[in-house]
Scaffold this active site. Structure first.
Site, mmCIF file in Angstrom:
data_model
loop_
_atom_site.group_PDB
_atom_site.id
_atom_site.type_symbol
_atom_site.label_atom_id
_atom_site.label_comp_id
_atom_site.label_asym_id
_atom_site.label_seq_id
_atom_site.Cartn_x
_atom_site.Cartn_y
_atom_site.Cartn_z
ATOM 1 N N ALA A 121 0.918 -0.698 0.049
ATOM 2 C CA ALA A 121 -0.236 -0.136 -0.187
ATOM 3 C C ALA A 121 0.934 1.420 0.119
ATOM 4 C CB ALA A 121 -0.999 0.538 1.404
ATOM 5 N N CYS A 122 0.452 2.286 -0.808
ATOM 6 C CA CYS A 122 1.269 3.602 -0.788
ATOM 7 C C CYS A 122 0.086 4.721 -1.201
ATOM 8 C CB CYS A 122 2.276 3.716 -2.290
ATOM 9 S SG CYS A 122 1.488 3.717 -3.870
ATOM 10 N N SER A 123 0.645 6.442 -1.556
ATOM 11 C CA SER A 123 -0.352 7.106 -1.190
ATOM 12 C C SER A 123 -1.140 6.658 -2.638
ATOM 13 C CB SER A 123 0.742 8.466 -1.843
ATOM 14 O OG SER A 123 1.578 8.548 -1.455
ATOM 15 N N VAL A 137 -3.435 3.277 0.109
ATOM 16 C CA VAL A 137 -3.505 3.424 1.595
ATOM 17 C C VAL A 137 -5.138 3.873 1.887
ATOM 18 C CG1 VAL A 137 -1.390 3.878 2.908
ATOM 19 C CG2 VAL A 137 -2.778 6.150 2.398
#
Length: 107
Positions: free
Chosen positions: A9-11, A41
């Site tokens: 998960a990232c931006s 996220v």
């Protein structure tokens, strides 16, 4: 069906997409059958509820969210860690995969 599900998960889920490809190649090389995918996220709650990943790796650019995300993964009994910044920057799929597998063993 995959043996394990590894969620990154990232931006926005975009910057981890290349890392997912590298991790999939590393897993294939090791003969592992993993479902590895990236998401944003903002989609973590949905994925925890519907996909039930076996491990969550958080992108270093959103490491500041670790506390909130860890509370959610702890409640779901899913191991979670922040991806090593150097491994992320180098797109070292083999090293990030190894870190995810270590979490699975400890989990």
């Amino acid at each position: 069906m995959a043996d394990k599900i590894i969620m990154l998960a990232c931006s926005a889920g975009m910057s981890t997409s290349l890392l997912v490809t590298k991790m999939q190649a590393a897993a294939k090389k090791l003969g592992r059958d993993y479902n590895i995918f990236a998401t944003s996220v903002s989609d973590i709650d949905n994925q925890l509820e519907n996909t039930h990943p076996d491990v969550l790796m958080l992108g270093p650019q959103v490491a500041y969210m670790k506390g909130d995300v860890k509370a959610k993964t702890d409640a779901a009994k899913i191991p979670m860690a922040v991806i090593n910044m150097q491994d992320y920057g180098m797109m070292a799929g083999d090293k990030v995969l190894a870190a995810a597998e270590q979490l699975l063993k400890e989990g």
